[in-house]
Write a protein that holds these residues in place. Sequence first.
Motif, mmCIF file in Angstrom:
data_model
loop_
_atom_site.group_PDB
_atom_site.id
_atom_site.type_symbol
_atom_site.label_atom_id
_atom_site.label_comp_id
_atom_site.label_asym_id
_atom_site.label_seq_id
_atom_site.Cartn_x
_atom_site.Cartn_y
_atom_site.Cartn_z
ATOM 1 N N UNK A 72 0.862 -1.169 -0.004
ATOM 2 C CA UNK A 72 -0.014 0.057 0.133
ATOM 3 C C UNK A 72 1.025 1.427 0.038
ATOM 4 N N UNK A 73 2.240 1.154 0.299
ATOM 5 C CA UNK A 73 3.086 2.319 0.262
ATOM 6 C C UNK A 73 3.951 2.651 -1.037
ATOM 7 N N UNK A 74 4.088 1.488 -1.557
ATOM 8 C CA UNK A 74 5.168 1.691 -2.751
ATOM 9 C C UNK A 74 4.850 0.982 -3.906
ATOM 10 N N UNK A 75 3.587 0.048 -3.923
ATOM 11 C CA UNK A 75 3.116 -0.639 -4.900
ATOM 12 C C UNK A 75 3.635 -1.932 -5.339
ATOM 13 N N UNK A 76 4.838 -2.379 -4.557
ATOM 14 C CA UNK A 76 5.653 -3.335 -5.062
ATOM 15 C C UNK A 76 5.030 -4.644 -4.583
ATOM 16 N N UNK A 77 5.015 -5.623 -5.606
ATOM 17 C CA UNK A 77 4.170 -6.931 -5.585
ATOM 18 C C UNK A 77 4.645 -7.490 -4.110
ATOM 19 N N UNK A 78 3.902 -8.104 -3.204
ATOM 20 C CA UNK A 78 4.124 -8.627 -1.948
ATOM 21 C C UNK A 78 4.670 -9.971 -1.938
ATOM 22 N N UNK A 79 5.593 -10.517 -1.203
ATOM 23 C CA UNK A 79 6.033 -11.779 -1.221
ATOM 24 C C UNK A 79 5.874 -12.356 0.224
ATOM 25 N N UNK A 80 5.688 -13.803 0.179
ATOM 26 C CA UNK A 80 5.377 -14.575 1.361
ATOM 27 C C UNK A 80 6.238 -15.832 1.241
ATOM 28 N N UNK A 81 7.186 -15.938 2.302
ATOM 29 C CA UNK A 81 7.954 -17.377 2.253
ATOM 30 C C UNK A 81 7.325 -18.190 2.551
ATOM 31 N N UNK A 82 7.668 -19.463 2.240
ATOM 32 C CA UNK A 82 6.934 -20.839 2.628
ATOM 33 C C UNK A 82 7.249 -20.961 4.123
ATOM 34 N N UNK A 83 6.028 -21.444 4.861
ATOM 35 C CA UNK A 83 5.939 -21.623 6.275
ATOM 36 C C UNK A 83 5.887 -20.113 6.737
ATOM 37 N N UNK A 139 9.238 -6.308 -0.522
ATOM 38 C CA UNK A 139 10.533 -6.939 -0.743
ATOM 39 C C UNK A 139 11.512 -5.564 -1.123
ATOM 40 N N UNK A 140 10.812 -4.322 -1.146
ATOM 41 C CA UNK A 140 11.533 -3.393 -1.674
ATOM 42 C C UNK A 140 11.898 -2.611 -0.374
ATOM 43 N N UNK A 141 13.030 -3.214 0.184
ATOM 44 C CA UNK A 141 13.623 -2.714 1.355
ATOM 45 C C UNK A 141 14.068 -1.449 1.442
ATOM 46 N N UNK A 142 14.914 -1.006 -0.059
ATOM 47 C CA UNK A 142 15.522 0.302 -0.029
ATOM 48 C C UNK A 142 14.820 1.348 -0.509
ATOM 49 N N UNK A 143 13.454 0.951 -1.018
ATOM 50 C CA UNK A 143 12.812 2.096 -1.762
ATOM 51 C C UNK A 143 11.466 2.340 -0.985
ATOM 52 N N UNK A 144 10.977 1.429 -0.150
ATOM 53 C CA UNK A 144 9.744 1.703 0.614
ATOM 54 C C UNK A 144 9.581 2.392 1.816
ATOM 55 N N UNK A 145 8.885 3.847 1.629
ATOM 56 C CA UNK A 145 9.212 4.947 2.719
ATOM 57 C C UNK A 145 8.958 4.278 4.206
ATOM 58 N N UNK A 146 7.850 3.517 4.481
ATOM 59 C CA UNK A 146 8.040 3.189 5.959
ATOM 60 C C UNK A 146 9.041 2.387 6.388
ATOM 61 N N UNK A 147 9.652 1.609 5.359
ATOM 62 C CA UNK A 147 10.692 0.575 5.765
ATOM 63 C C UNK A 147 12.017 1.440 5.827
#
Length: 443
Positions: free
Chosen positions: A167-178, A185-193
């Motif tokens: 919701x903050x940067x529009x990047x496709x979300x990821x979910x690792x198995x388990x 995953x946009x660690x270096x470009x997502x504002x709240x991150x």
Amino acid sequence: MQKAKEWGFKISEHSKICKSIDQVFSFLEKWNVKRHELAFDTDGVVIKVNSYAQQEDLGYTAKSPRWAIAYKFKAESVSTELISISYQVGRTGAITPVANLSPVQLAGTTVKRATLHNADQIAKLDLRIGDHVFVEKGGEIIPKITSVDLSKRSDSSKPVVYIHTCPECGTHLKRSEGEALHYCPNTSGCPPQIKGRIEHFISRRAMNIDSLGEGKVEILFENERIKSPADLYKLNYHSLIKLEKIIEPEDGGKVKKISLQDKSVQKILNGIEASKTVPFERVLYAIGIRFVGETVAKKLALHFKSIDALKKASVEELIEVEEIGERIAQSVVEFFGDKVNLRIIHDLEAAGLQLKLSESSIPKTLSAKLEGQTFVVSGVFSNFSREDLKMLIEQHGGKNQSGVSAKTNFLLAGDEAGPSKLEKAKKLNVRILSEKEFEEMIK
Ligand SMILES: [Zn+2]
């Protein structure tokens, strides 16, 4: 507890030693009803591991013991309407869904929001917008939704579809198995991150730059002065003075303007300068590698002694460190595999931060008597604590392991040593040492 009672302390008459988890559950069930007959109010039960040796084995996280937990009885519950679901992005990119509710009174406060934890929780509750839901306050401050009032559900309602993009940067979300949580995953470009990572970096137990607290990170970020922790060390008087931020209150109140003046600019710069003396283990915690909390950062710092050595470590080498498991090892390797992170580390190094263990933090070497020998320490000892023994092993050139394996040379076993460790040592022909024999070895 019994000893304390003999000494005259008032202890609960209602504690019990349980021999199995089923006994624990039936104790909880019994008191969930019977507690109303007590002469006092109670909201739960504390469950502890009884054996001191097992307590020591389990140890502590940075925040709490691993051998005790509080169970809370079922709390008061009310029904209200689910208006919408919003999604928050945390410092690590983890997405937390939050339910926006029609305001309702619960245990003395007005409740407007409730946590939904993750996508599984939403699916499990089969939530739909417009549903009437039951909300309760457990041990946490934020209330949660426990169930849906199906009798009030409209026929046209459809299950909530979990978001696919951040919701903050529009990047496709990821979910690792388990894993329960979705991540951006946009660690270096997502504002709240980015903001969250800097806020963690400056926090008290990390770099402790408190002159940057209270929304100042926000001012710096919005004025594009900082994008990573390393940028803090490039700030100067001219890049900070008169920086502004406009605050528009949500409730429509008066618009406020904050602006950085001489005094706070000086304070910020002094705080940043002072942080250059923060020891390596805290810098390692501050850079915010996923799953690397304070305790793990300390362990890694002591073992690898510098960021350069840690950078080169493989998953196998990391797992050899006591208490470092696969999940942490993977996360460390992933972190140092990212070019953006390496760039930040490089800049922090250039700024003069402590990226090596200082001489005073390294335990003094006493001898090389245990060179090449690997130990597992288990149980309770009469002359030393377990931490002392582990330290001695390292000071004499030996290595510590948390579990007995084919690589183990000695199991140093005290009273109440773990039975599975003893059994495994016998099976693998690992020599079992007493405290006395160990003392002889290092004499
Ligand atoms: Zn994002």
